[in-house]
Design a protein around this motif. Structure first.
Motif, PDB file in Angstrom:
ATOM      1  N   TYR A 288       0.832  -1.214   0.000  1.00  0.00           N
ATOM      2  CA  TYR A 288       0.000   0.000   0.000  1.00  0.00           C
ATOM      3  C   TYR A 288       0.863   1.259   0.000  1.00  0.00           C
ATOM      4  N   ALA A 291       2.464   1.963  -3.323  1.00  0.00           N
ATOM      5  CA  ALA A 291       1.491   2.555  -4.251  1.00  0.00           C
ATOM      6  C   ALA A 291       1.285   4.039  -3.955  1.00  0.00           C
ATOM      7  N   MET A 295       2.336   6.406  -7.088  1.00  0.00           N
ATOM      8  CA  MET A 295       1.122   6.656  -7.870  1.00  0.00           C
ATOM      9  C   MET A 295       0.387   7.903  -7.356  1.00  0.00           C
ATOM     10  N   LYS A 297      -2.156   9.362  -8.559  1.00  0.00           N
ATOM     11  CA  LYS A 297      -3.611   9.195  -8.648  1.00  0.00           C
ATOM     12  C   LYS A 297      -4.156   8.450  -7.436  1.00  0.00           C
ATOM     13  N   PHE A 298      -3.350   7.541  -6.912  1.00  0.00           N
ATOM     14  CA  PHE A 298      -3.765   6.824  -5.706  1.00  0.00           C
ATOM     15  C   PHE A 298      -3.821   7.775  -4.517  1.00  0.00           C
ATOM     16  N   ARG A 299      -2.853   8.696  -4.447  1.00  0.00           N
ATOM     17  CA  ARG A 299      -2.871   9.699  -3.380  1.00  0.00           C
ATOM     18  C   ARG A 299      -4.116  10.578  -3.500  1.00  0.00           C
TER      19      ARG A 299
END
Length: 359
Positions: A288, A291, A295, A297-299
């Motif tokens: 996790y 990522a 990333m 976009k994940f944040r």
């Protein structure tokens, strides 16, 4: 019982400001409490009795107890099933011949309470490091904004201070986040190292201890080879050397009962499953965290979930302007600030950053 475990109640205290996450707390809070409680339990004679009781002819019982506790006891692994022909006897204990029967010595029971305590210290170490590095930053930034009831004037002043802080320190907080990620990695390394250490401590028996116990419960009674009796025998042997009437050395075989191992065997079954559980969750947490770092976009998704009351375009503006350290501090604040106040903070911060060409 309260007298035994009352000393660990201070570890149950909940911090007013959260500076980590639930996986982190599994290490420094839940696991530390479990290990300290077990360490206290195995030293509580009023519930377990004497840790060892031995009997042998012509030797005072107290002397035999002390001797066998210091110099260790042993069992016979080849007879751990407790059978001699059709007769059922005490597992691992029978007459033996030196040099012919394999002998397994058991010394670790002297060290269990100390080992559990030092393991607890190692589980707390990453927390200590993070608390030192963190230096109360989140608590200082939260101020009174974690209270749902706050005067409008005070709220406005606090929000302005926070917005000025982010604008001034934009792109300078990456090292703060990296140190937290390092402590998370140390948590994972520590729990894996502890599993290998306990396997070494128990002579290679811990790695399969829990699974062996599960298999044992599913076997037919006549086919059972109790792994708990193999690792933590309740009855063992001890050889006492004594001068005979003519000055020769006499070897006296004694029988020792270890009530403490009734508790030890249950403790290590629980620890096998607990450490496996914590290790798996810590490994998933590292995935996790990777990522989160790689990333953007994940944040964005995580910040949207944390500030669910704020408009999505404002959250996106902040995510584009912030680096990993800025995002991490803001996300930590979202855990501690009242959701309505955090929504207003996100909106004001987005406007501030959107209208700022360079910082």
């Amino acid at each position: 019982m309260f007298d035994v475990f009352g000393s660990v109640k201070g570890l149950l205290k909940i911090d007013s400001v959260c500076i980590d996450n639930n996986i982190f707390r599994l290490h420094y809070k839940a696991t530390v409490i479990i290990l300290v409680a077990f360490s206290l339990l195995v030293t509580s004679r009023q519930y377990i009795g004497d840790p060892i009781d031995c009997i042998v002819d012509d030797v005072p019982l107290n002397i035999m107890d002390t001797y066998c506790w210091i110099y260790s006891t042993f069992t016979l692994p080849n007879h751990v099933n407790g059978r001699v022909g059709k007769d059922v006897v005490q597992p691992g204990v029978r007459s033996h011949v030196d040099g012919e029967d394999e002998v397994k010595y058991h010394k670790y029971y002297q060290w269990v309470c100390f080992v559990l305590f030092f393991q607890a210290m190692f589980f707390y170490l990453p927390r200590y490091m993070w608390k030192t590095w963190e230096g109360g930053r989140i608590k200082m930034l939260v101020l009174d904004l974690n209270c749902p009831i706050i005067s409008e004037e005070c709220k406005t002043d606090r929000k302005k201070l926070l917005i000025d802080y982010f604008a001034t320190n934009l792109h300078t907080q990456n090292f703060y986040a990296i140190r937290f990620f390092l402590c998370e990695f140390l948590n994972f390394v520590n729990v894996i190292a502890q599993i290998f250490f306990m396997d070494y401590f128990l002579d290679g028996e811990f790695s399969t201890y829990g699974s062996d116990v599960l298999k044992f419960t599913e076997m037919e009674p006549e086919d059972r080879d109790d792994p708990m009796a193999r690792v933590f025998p309740k009855v063992t042997k001890c050889t006492f050397h004594k001068y005979g009437p003519s000055g020769s050395i006499q070897k006296l075989d004694g029988l020792c009962v270890l009530p403490l191992n009734i508790v030890n065997e249950k403790i290590y079954v629980f620890l096998w499953f607990w450490f496996l559980f914590v290790a798996v969750l810590s490994g998933l947490n590292l995935v996790y965290r990777t990522a989160v770092v790689v990333m953007p976009k994940f944040r964005l998704l995580l910040l949207r979930a944390r500030s669910r009351l704020a408009p999505q375009d404002e959250v996106e503006t902040i995510t584009k302007k912030c680096q990993i350290g800025d995002w991490f501090v803001l996300y930590q604040l979202g855990k501690n600030i009242d959701p309505l106040i955090f929504k207003e903070l996100v909106s004001d911060l987005a406007k501030k950053l959107d209208g700022k060409e360079s910082v």
